[in-house]
Design an enzyme around this catalytic site. Structure first.
Site, PDB file in Angstrom:
ATOM      1  N   GLY A  12      46.535  33.174 -47.927  1.00 27.69           N
ATOM      2  CA  GLY A  12      45.884  32.441 -49.004  1.00 27.69           C
ATOM      3  C   GLY A  12      44.752  33.227 -49.623  1.00 27.69           C
ATOM      4  O   GLY A  12      43.759  33.529 -48.956  1.00 27.69           O
ATOM      5  N   GLY A  14      42.870  32.157 -52.005  1.00 23.97           N
ATOM      6  CA  GLY A  14      42.039  31.198 -52.733  1.00 23.97           C
ATOM      7  C   GLY A  14      40.585  31.390 -52.336  1.00 23.97           C
ATOM      8  O   GLY A  14      40.181  32.456 -51.867  1.00 23.97           O
ATOM      9  N   PHE A  15      39.801  30.328 -52.485  1.00 22.34           N
ATOM     10  CA  PHE A  15      38.365  30.438 -52.214  1.00 22.34           C
ATOM     11  C   PHE A  15      38.092  30.825 -50.768  1.00 22.34           C
ATOM     12  O   PHE A  15      37.266  31.700 -50.494  1.00 22.34           O
ATOM     13  CB  PHE A  15      37.672  29.108 -52.524  1.00 22.34           C
ATOM     14  CG  PHE A  15      37.508  28.871 -53.988  1.00 22.34           C
ATOM     15  CD1 PHE A  15      36.527  29.528 -54.699  1.00 22.34           C
ATOM     16  CD2 PHE A  15      38.342  27.996 -54.669  1.00 22.34           C
ATOM     17  CE1 PHE A  15      36.372  29.324 -56.061  1.00 22.34           C
ATOM     18  CE2 PHE A  15      38.198  27.779 -56.028  1.00 22.34           C
ATOM     19  CZ  PHE A  15      37.212  28.451 -56.723  1.00 22.34           C
ATOM     20  N   GLY A  16      38.780  30.183 -49.817  1.00 21.30           N
ATOM     21  CA  GLY A  16      38.512  30.440 -48.410  1.00 21.30           C
ATOM     22  C   GLY A  16      39.018  31.809 -47.973  1.00 21.30           C
ATOM     23  O   GLY A  16      38.269  32.603 -47.390  1.00 21.30           O
ATOM     24  N   VAL A  80      54.785  32.565 -47.416  1.00 25.41           N
ATOM     25  CA  VAL A  80      54.841  32.335 -45.965  1.00 25.41           C
ATOM     26  C   VAL A  80      55.621  31.048 -45.721  1.00 25.41           C
ATOM     27  O   VAL A  80      55.341  30.008 -46.324  1.00 25.41           O
ATOM     28  CB  VAL A  80      53.420  32.248 -45.375  1.00 25.41           C
ATOM     29  CG1 VAL A  80      53.462  31.855 -43.905  1.00 25.41           C
ATOM     30  CG2 VAL A  80      52.702  33.579 -45.540  1.00 25.41           C
ATOM     31  N   GLU A 171      37.257  15.091 -65.808  1.00 24.82           N
ATOM     32  CA  GLU A 171      37.048  16.278 -66.646  1.00 24.82           C
ATOM     33  C   GLU A 171      38.214  16.447 -67.628  1.00 24.82           C
ATOM     34  O   GLU A 171      38.020  16.798 -68.789  1.00 24.82           O
ATOM     35  CB  GLU A 171      36.861  17.512 -65.764  1.00 24.82           C
ATOM     36  CG  GLU A 171      35.581  17.391 -64.944  1.00 24.82           C
ATOM     37  CD  GLU A 171      35.203  18.626 -64.124  1.00 24.82           C
ATOM     38  OE1 GLU A 171      34.040  18.714 -63.750  1.00 24.82           O
ATOM     39  OE2 GLU A 171      36.063  19.482 -63.865  1.00 24.82           O
ATOM     40  N   ASP A 301      40.946  23.470 -47.724  1.00 21.92           N
ATOM     41  CA  ASP A 301      41.637  22.196 -47.971  1.00 21.92           C
ATOM     42  C   ASP A 301      42.675  21.874 -46.910  1.00 21.92           C
ATOM     43  O   ASP A 301      43.018  20.705 -46.702  1.00 21.92           O
ATOM     44  CB  ASP A 301      42.355  22.251 -49.329  1.00 21.92           C
ATOM     45  CG  ASP A 301      41.395  22.143 -50.501  1.00 21.92           C
ATOM     46  OD1 ASP A 301      40.173  22.068 -50.256  1.00 21.92           O
ATOM     47  OD2 ASP A 301      41.860  22.137 -51.662  1.00 21.92           O
ATOM     48  N   ALA A 314      35.541  23.635 -53.031  1.00 24.14           N
ATOM     49  CA  ALA A 314      35.405  25.070 -52.795  1.00 24.14           C
ATOM     50  C   ALA A 314      34.263  25.435 -51.824  1.00 24.14           C
ATOM     51  O   ALA A 314      34.456  26.298 -50.956  1.00 24.14           O
ATOM     52  CB  ALA A 314      35.237  25.789 -54.130  1.00 24.14           C
TER      53      ALA A 314
HETATM   54  C1  FAD Z   1      42.151  20.965 -60.881  1.00 28.34           C
HETATM   55  C2  FAD Z   1      41.194  21.210 -59.758  1.00 28.34           C
HETATM   56  C3  FAD Z   1      39.827  21.175 -60.001  1.00 28.34           C
HETATM   57  C4  FAD Z   1      38.922  21.424 -58.980  1.00 28.34           C
HETATM   58  N1  FAD Z   1      37.583  21.404 -59.261  1.00 28.34           N
HETATM   59  C5  FAD Z   1      36.699  21.723 -58.291  1.00 28.34           C
HETATM   60  C6  FAD Z   1      35.307  21.802 -58.580  1.00 28.34           C
HETATM   61  O1  FAD Z   1      34.876  21.577 -59.718  1.00 28.34           O
HETATM   62  N2  FAD Z   1      34.470  22.148 -57.577  1.00 28.34           N
HETATM   63  C7  FAD Z   1      34.925  22.414 -56.313  1.00 28.34           C
HETATM   64  O2  FAD Z   1      34.127  22.742 -55.441  1.00 28.34           O
HETATM   65  N3  FAD Z   1      36.220  22.316 -56.008  1.00 28.34           N
HETATM   66  C8  FAD Z   1      37.124  21.993 -56.957  1.00 28.34           C
HETATM   67  N4  FAD Z   1      38.451  21.920 -56.671  1.00 28.34           N
HETATM   68  C9  FAD Z   1      38.882  22.087 -55.273  1.00 28.34           C
HETATM   69  C10 FAD Z   1      38.920  23.543 -54.875  1.00 28.34           C
HETATM   70  O3  FAD Z   1      39.646  24.289 -55.816  1.00 28.34           O
HETATM   71  C11 FAD Z   1      39.551  23.643 -53.503  1.00 28.34           C
HETATM   72  O4  FAD Z   1      38.806  22.860 -52.602  1.00 28.34           O
HETATM   73  C12 FAD Z   1      39.578  25.074 -53.013  1.00 28.34           C
HETATM   74  O5  FAD Z   1      40.389  25.846 -53.866  1.00 28.34           O
HETATM   75  C13 FAD Z   1      40.110  25.140 -51.591  1.00 28.34           C
HETATM   76  O6  FAD Z   1      40.123  26.471 -51.183  1.00 28.34           O
HETATM   77  P1  FAD Z   1      41.218  26.979 -50.159  1.00 28.34           P
HETATM   78  O7  FAD Z   1      40.875  28.387 -49.860  1.00 28.34           O
HETATM   79  O8  FAD Z   1      41.354  26.020 -49.052  1.00 28.34           O
HETATM   80  O9  FAD Z   1      42.600  26.905 -50.951  1.00 28.34           O
HETATM   81  P2  FAD Z   1      42.993  27.459 -52.371  1.00 28.34           P
HETATM   82  O10 FAD Z   1      41.840  27.938 -53.135  1.00 28.34           O
HETATM   83  O11 FAD Z   1      43.845  26.404 -52.981  1.00 28.34           O
HETATM   84  O12 FAD Z   1      43.896  28.730 -52.035  1.00 28.34           O
HETATM   85  C14 FAD Z   1      45.097  28.615 -51.329  1.00 28.34           C
HETATM   86  C15 FAD Z   1      45.901  29.878 -51.599  1.00 28.34           C
HETATM   87  O13 FAD Z   1      46.977  29.922 -50.680  1.00 28.34           O
HETATM   88  C16 FAD Z   1      48.156  30.337 -51.326  1.00 28.34           C
HETATM   89  N5  FAD Z   1      49.285  29.783 -50.561  1.00 28.34           N
HETATM   90  C17 FAD Z   1      49.478  28.498 -50.223  1.00 28.34           C
HETATM   91  N6  FAD Z   1      50.584  28.368 -49.484  1.00 28.34           N
HETATM   92  C18 FAD Z   1      51.115  29.597 -49.377  1.00 28.34           C
HETATM   93  C19 FAD Z   1      52.290  30.108 -48.749  1.00 28.34           C
HETATM   94  N7  FAD Z   1      53.123  29.303 -48.065  1.00 28.34           N
HETATM   95  N8  FAD Z   1      52.548  31.410 -48.840  1.00 28.34           N
HETATM   96  C20 FAD Z   1      51.716  32.251 -49.528  1.00 28.34           C
HETATM   97  N9  FAD Z   1      50.579  31.821 -50.148  1.00 28.34           N
HETATM   98  C21 FAD Z   1      50.294  30.503 -50.071  1.00 28.34           C
HETATM   99  C22 FAD Z   1      48.028  29.755 -52.717  1.00 28.34           C
HETATM  100  O14 FAD Z   1      48.819  30.469 -53.647  1.00 28.34           O
HETATM  101  C23 FAD Z   1      46.536  29.901 -52.979  1.00 28.34           C
HETATM  102  O15 FAD Z   1      46.243  31.108 -53.612  1.00 28.34           O
HETATM  103  C24 FAD Z   1      39.390  21.675 -57.674  1.00 28.34           C
HETATM  104  C25 FAD Z   1      40.760  21.709 -57.421  1.00 28.34           C
HETATM  105  C26 FAD Z   1      41.662  21.478 -58.454  1.00 28.34           C
HETATM  106  C27 FAD Z   1      43.140  21.521 -58.168  1.00 28.34           C
END
Ligand code: FAD
Length: 412
Positions: A12, A14-16, A80, A171, A301, A314
């Site tokens: 992943g 993403g943010f984490g 994955v 929003e 998440d 995030a």
């Molecule tokens: C529309 C929207 C608006 C938001 N607004 C806010 C906000 O204003 N403020 C805030 O704090 N939070 C906000 N959030 C929430 C925030 O984006 C999430 O809490 C944050 O992204 C979680 O981080 P994470 O690292 O857990 O997962 P994510 O950032 O979602 O990253 C997960 C990553 O894992 C990858 N992945 C997943 N499954 C697989 C797999 N099987 N194989 C390969 N790759 C995979 C995905 O492609 C992704 O890149 C918002 C979310 C959304 C959807």
């Protein structure tokens, strides 16, 4: 890069996941970051792509560029499909990969709560493709309505229903109202805009449930001033693409339903075979490890820290990433791991031009200052100077000229 050092696989970007990789840049480990996409997505601004304010590439940034300087990290773009916890292998569509430590930061996916018809006909707001689909749908409806002579059909085309009164729904509703009333009104001078309806449907009795109640009320009031019909206690069990059926029995003729009502943990975590909490989130202990498999950390998440259910935002993912990186360092050095304790950074949501609500510790405020704070915080959190500049320029352009730069219908 030496292959004798421990291999940390991070799933992943993403943010984490990204934060965890960056925080391990000085550790004597080999890191492989895996994601199904080759970019990091700034999800908080997805709704602006959906409402034609930003281009998709403004809020996405290539992972390889982010990792360029990091000697101990590599990137692998693949999906994955499972985790073999016994043999310590990550299974992917392109082959297996072994790990010594695994950080799962896979985030969530849209949760339709098992409602097939809603999943099939509505547009979500979780991926870049979702946002482009939503933008296409909104703009296509205006093109169709401009030529439609049947008034009932035209009104259905111009009825936009957003489900979910959390930050994403709020929003999106504010931005959609401004797109329609400030921009599209000029593009379609012959259209009767009294046919346009925007509805925001919320199942509970207030918007932004995570905010103090007075801010929920302010938000509803501002949205109503923007001609968004805000409805509470409205549950949507069915949508066939033409009619939205509410649980109350009411039917709404609409072609567009934007689903912002829920997220659940990504399905890949189900293959761990461990305890999962509400929304499929994996239960981890205070050090963010799986009790059964201490070499596996789950953050963001997709995780729920036992006894500390935290919102899917995030800052939680980012703070957990720092703790995991430190815990891997401690594990390598044979030290005791540290527990994760969330530091509340407050909450913000914007409702449109000059309007936002904010909570910070026991303070709460709304209006222009909250809006400026929202702009500033989102701008500094976007990855990459170029993207920051593009977003800032787009915002400035839209603000001064009442415009939206990306009113393009791009086929899939
Ligand atoms: C529309 C929207 C608006 C938001 N607004 C806010 C906000 O204003 N403020 C805030 O704090 N939070 C906000 N959030 C929430 C925030 O984006 C999430 O809490 C944050 O992204 C979680 O981080 P994470 O690292 O857990 O997962 P994510 O950032 O979602 O990253 C997960 C990553 O894992 C990858 N992945 C997943 N499954 C697989 C797999 N099987 N194989 C390969 N790759 C995979 C995905 O492609 C992704 O890149 C918002 C979310 C959304 C959807």
């Amino acid at each position: 890069m030496s292959h004798t050092v421990p291999h940390v696989v991070v799933v992943g970007a993403g943010f984490g996941g990204l934060q965890a990789v960056r925080a391990m840049d000085t550790l004597p480990v080999r890191i492989t970051l895996i994601d199904r996409h080759n970019y990091h997505l700034f999800q908080p601004l997805l709704y602006q792509v959906a409402t034609a304010g930003l281009a998709a590439e403004d809020i996405a940034y290539p992972v390889r560029k982010i990792l360029r300087q990091q000697r101990n990290a590599d990137f692998y773009m693949t999906e994955v499909t499972g985790i073999n916890t016994k043999t310590r292998f990550v299974q992917t569509v392109t082959g297996d990969m072994s790990y010594d430590y695994l950080i799962l930061a896979v985030g969530g996916k849209t949760n339709f709560f098992g409602m097939e018809s809603v999943a099939q006909h509505s547009v979500g707001l979780k991926t870049l493709q979702d946002a482009i689909n939503a933008r296409n749908q909104i703009l296509r409806m205006f093109e169709l309505a401009a030529k439609e002579l049947d008034i009932a059909q035209r009104r259905a085309m111009l009825t936009f229903v957003i489900v979910g009164g959390g930050p994403t729904g709020v929003e999106s509703a504010g931005a959609l109202s401004e797109l329609i009333r400030l921009v599209l009104k000029k593009d379609y001078p012959h259209m009767d805009f009294r046919d346009v309806r925007i509805l925001l449907l919320e199942g509970c009795d207030r918007l932004l449930a995570g905010m103090p109640e007075p801010l929920s009320e302010v938000t509803a009031h501002i949205l109503m001033k923007k001609k968004v019909e805000v409805r509470f206690g409205s549950l949507v069990p069915d949508f066939n693409g033409e009619t939205i059926s509410l649980k109350s029995g009411e039917k709404i003729a609409a072609r567009t339903l934007i689903w912002a009502a829920g997220i659940q943990a990504e399905a890949v975590v189900n293959t761990l075979g461990v305890k999962q909490a509400w929304l499929g989130r994996v239960v981890v202990n205070s050090t963010l490890q799986l009790a059964e498999y201490p070499d596996i950390f789950v953050i963001g998440d997709a995780a729920e820290v036992e006894g500390q259910p935290l919102p899917m935002i995030a800052p939680v993912a980012i703070q957990q990433a720092a703790v995991v990186a430190d815990n891997i360092k401690r594990s390598l050095e044979g030290e005791k791991l540290q527990p994760f304790v969330y530091k509340d950074v407050g909450a913000l949501a914007t409702i449109g031009r000059n309007a936002a609500v904010a909570r910070w510790h026991r303070w709460q405020f709304h209006g222009f200052f909250a809006w400026i704070l929202w702009l500033f915080i989102h701008l500094i959190r976007i990855v990459g100077f170029r993207n920051r500049l593009l977003v800032l320029m787009n915002w400035a352009w839209d603000y001064w000229f009442y415009d939206r730069a990306v009113r393009l219908i791009i086929p899939k």
